[in-house]
Design an enzyme around this catalytic site. Structure first.
Site, short mmCIF file in Angstrom:
data_model
loop_
_atom_site.label_atom_id
_atom_site.label_comp_id
_atom_site.label_asym_id
_atom_site.label_seq_id
_atom_site.Cartn_x
_atom_site.Cartn_y
_atom_site.Cartn_z
N LYS A 11 -115.03 50.48 -156.99
CA LYS A 11 -115.96 51.59 -157.20
C LYS A 11 -117.21 51.09 -157.92
O LYS A 11 -117.11 50.41 -158.95
CB LYS A 11 -115.29 52.70 -158.03
CG LYS A 11 -114.16 53.41 -157.31
CD LYS A 11 -114.68 54.27 -156.17
CE LYS A 11 -113.56 55.05 -155.51
NZ LYS A 11 -114.07 55.98 -154.47
N LYS B 117 -110.05 60.58 -143.67
CA LYS B 117 -108.96 61.10 -144.50
C LYS B 117 -108.33 62.28 -143.77
O LYS B 117 -109.03 63.14 -143.25
CB LYS B 117 -109.50 61.54 -145.86
CG LYS B 117 -110.06 60.39 -146.71
CD LYS B 117 -110.63 60.93 -148.02
CE LYS B 117 -110.98 59.80 -149.00
NZ LYS B 117 -112.14 59.01 -148.57
#
Length: 347
Positions: free
Chosen positions: A118, A225
């Site tokens: 991240k 997703k």
């Protein structure tokens, strides 16, 4: 109004009473703060096909949560497609931690040879990102793969500067460096000569038309997703029509939601990249005695059995339970409205 890309047919929808009667609202602590939270809340539902999960992030409105409920119902009330594989190779996920914490986080992903780092975290700097990625590369050595996830946190110029600064760490791809499809297209043109692919996540799951990014040539890879795209069947339709390589990822789900993603990944014929389905390792508690955490760099394609004693230990407060049940009821109303409209249009 935005709608799930392929909601289950109206006749397969369970009643609201069925959903609420089967629901448990849980709050699971995290090992490390992630997405600005220390605990993950989710509604666990019990359907005829097995346990399923409704867990849109709390900041999402009811319209955005609509596809998540369609996805939960799809997994709990519809038989998944036959799997093409029984295990899914997965990446480690490294939150925006300091360099001294990197090894402890990555040790929870045994055997994983890909790390998603991240970056562009609010309140941090590019120097923070460089230090984190450098430590991740040192942890892996020269043979592993590093991918970055900026969650749309850079503008085009910032993204170009950051990618140049981080390229020395041999990047597999950069996920959602910029927020808009226009900016994704622009940054892809700017860094194409470097051979670093651009992946799209939010530009697939948070937009009215999930295929726009593919049609515009704004990404080399799609991150998909299951729950936010309306379920396994809807996501498979998007994959087929997009015609791009995909990475199946999770949304900080419990092992029940991870299983939904694993069944999606198992149904995709060509799965070129390690998938982002190891995020159960970020949870300090789960709802099954056999959580879907990586073993030798992969997870099994299975439906975990709920451990009711673990569910009871993780129940949310009465206030949060009421908040989620009210939310589920409102979103269900939108879903039935959409299903009725779709049925009339198809009549």
């Amino acid at each position: 109004m935005a709608t799930p890309h392929h909601a289950p047919p109206a006749h397969t929808l369970p009643t609201l009473a069925d959903l609420l009667g089967s629901a448990s609202v849980v709050s699971l602590p995290l090992h490390t703060r992630f997405r600005g939270v220390d605990a993950r809340e989710a509604v666990i539902l019990r359907g005829p096909e097995g346990a399923t999960e409704f867990s849109p992030f709390v900041e999402y409105d009811d319209v955005e949560a609509l596809a998540w409920l369609a996805g939960a119902i799809d997994f709990g009330w519809t038989t998944p497609p036959p799997p093409l594989r029984d295990r899914i190779a997965v990446n480690a996920t490294l939150p925006a931690v300091g360099p001294s914490e990197v090894a402890a986080v990555l040790d929870r992903y045994p055997g994983c040879r890909t790390i998603k780092v991240k970056v562009a975290e609010r309140g941090q700097t590019l120097d923070d990102d460089i230090a984190r990625v450098r430590e991740a590369r040192a942890y892996l050595g020269t043979s592993g793969r590093i991918r970055l996830d900026a969650n749309g946190g850079w503008n085009v110029d910032e993204a170009e500067h950051a990618i140049h600064a981080l390229a020395e760490f041999d990047l597999e791809y950069v996920e959602q460096p910029c927020a808009s499809v226009d900016d994704l297209w622009e940054i892809r043109q700017r860094v194409k000569y470097m051979g670093i692919p651009v992946a799209a996540d939010e530009s697939v799951r948070k937009v009215e038309d999930p295929l726009e990014v593919a049609r515009r040539g704004a990404a080399d890879v799609l991150v998909i997703k299951a729950q936010p795209l309306g379920g396994i069947h809807s996501a498979l339709d998007i994959v087929e029509r997009a015609g791009l390589p995909v990475v199946v990822s999770s949304a900080l789900d419990t092992s029940i939601g991870i299983a939904m993603g694993a069944h999606l990944a198992a149904s995709i014929p060509n799965l070129e990249y390690d998938c982002g389905l190891a995020t159960a390792a970020l949870l300090a508690a789960d709802v099954t005695a056999e959580p879907l955490v990586p073993v030798d760099g992969s997870i099994a394609v299975t439906r975990p059995v709920l451990d009711e004693s673990l569910v009871q230990k993780s129940l949310a407060t009465a206030e949060r339970d009421a908040w989620w049940r009210d939310r589920l009821s409102r979103v269900y109303g939108l879903l039935t409205e959409f299903s009725d409209t779709k049925g009339r249009h198809c009549a």
